[in-house]
Design an enzyme around this catalytic site. Structure first.
Site, PDB file in Angstrom:
ATOM      1  N   SER A   9       0.837  -1.196   0.000  1.00 16.86           N
ATOM      2  CA  SER A   9       0.000   0.000   0.000  1.00 16.86           C
ATOM      3  C   SER A   9       0.873   1.248   0.000  1.00 16.86           C
ATOM      4  O   SER A   9       1.657   1.473   0.930  1.00 16.86           O
ATOM      5  CB  SER A   9      -0.894   0.021   1.237  1.00 16.86           C
ATOM      6  N   ASP A  36      -4.606   3.749  -2.251  1.00 15.91           N
ATOM      7  CA  ASP A  36      -5.746   4.138  -1.424  1.00 15.91           C
ATOM      8  C   ASP A  36      -6.226   5.536  -1.794  1.00 15.91           C
ATOM      9  O   ASP A  36      -5.470   6.512  -1.685  1.00 15.91           O
ATOM     10  CB  ASP A  36      -5.351   4.123   0.054  1.00 15.91           C
ATOM     11  N   MET A  38      -9.026   8.303  -0.785  1.00 14.18           N
ATOM     12  CA  MET A  38      -9.982   8.658   0.274  1.00 14.18           C
ATOM     13  C   MET A  38     -10.460  10.088   0.074  1.00 14.18           C
ATOM     14  O   MET A  38      -9.659  10.975  -0.235  1.00 14.18           O
ATOM     15  CB  MET A  38      -9.322   8.533   1.646  1.00 14.18           C
TER      16      MET A  38
END
Length: 237
Positions: A9, A36, A38
């Site tokens: 990640s 990721d 967000m």
């Protein structure tokens, strides 16, 4: 094809040196990069957006093997409200897989169809508080299911071993589905995930801070493949 896939990640990387750090992960035998995204609404944090993904794709172009598989795979984990809005943008930016959260959409089947219409692989994630049964009607339509092993939104959290029965149920029902776990994975916790039947391992802090990432990534793969073979669902090709 179900075999071990390790996806560091990039949330745990040094963003000031993002391109070089990501190239280092591939050089150390990582299979995918886990990206990721967000929005500060679906989860209480803001992170990478489309411009960063696009820039990263320019630094790491897609590269295909003899099976026509992109070996510079971007696994985009969309922790966002209204995930339908961003499918086309992720495809344009160079993503390969679009993972939406079951909790974020009213029509997951329609969203899966939209994702695939843009040439992306489709995956669905569930938070720790969501019952795994919601994925049972979607499994045959998905390329991957993601069981969160932390609350989504921040890196560096502790692995939730009590999520493993969800993985076990999914593996029993879908022996050839990619099943991903995300959150708190390291040498001390990989055994739980591997035994349960997970084959796609997201590891941020452990990979990016490892003194020997190649050794760690291979350890993850060995543990996962050993357990997949024991379950009779390991396939190389």
């Amino acid at each position: 094809m179900v075999k071990a896939i390790v996806a560091p990640s990039i949330l745990a990387s040094d963003f000031a040196d993002l391109g070089c750090q990501c190239k280092k992960m591939y050089a150390n035998n990582a299979d995918w990069l886990h990206v990721d995204v967000m929005d500060g609404h679906f989860v209480p944090n803001i992170s990478l957006g489309m411009p960063i993904i696009s820039s990263l794709r320019k630094a790491i172009p897609k590269e295909y093997n003899e099976k026509n598989e992109n070996i510079k795979f971007f696994d985009c984990h969309m922790m966002v409200s209204e995930p339908e809005k961003w499918v086309a943008e992720i495809a344009k930016a160079g993503g390969d897989q679009y993972t939406f959260h079951y909790e974020s959409t009213k029509d997951p089947v329609k969203l899966i169809e939209l994702i695939k219409s843009h040439g992306l692989k489709a995956a669905c994630a569930i938070k720790p508080g969501t019952d795994v049964d919601v994925l049972f009607d979607l499994g045959d339509k998905l390329d991957m299911a993601l069981v969160m092993t932390v609350e989504p939104g921040f890196g560096g959290q502790s692995f939730m071993a009590n999520m493993m029965p969800k993985v076990e149920k999914l593996r029993e029902k879908f022996p050839q589905l990619n099943i991903q776990v995300d959150g708190g994975l390291g040498k001390g916790t990989i055994g739980h995930a591997a035994t349960a039947g997970a084959n796609v391992i997201v590891a941020g802090t452990s990979c990016f801070t490892a003194s020997n990432p190649t050794e760690l990534i291979q350890y993850f793969k060995d543990e996962v493949n050993k357990n997949l073979k024991a379950k009779g669902c390991y396939t190389e090709n």
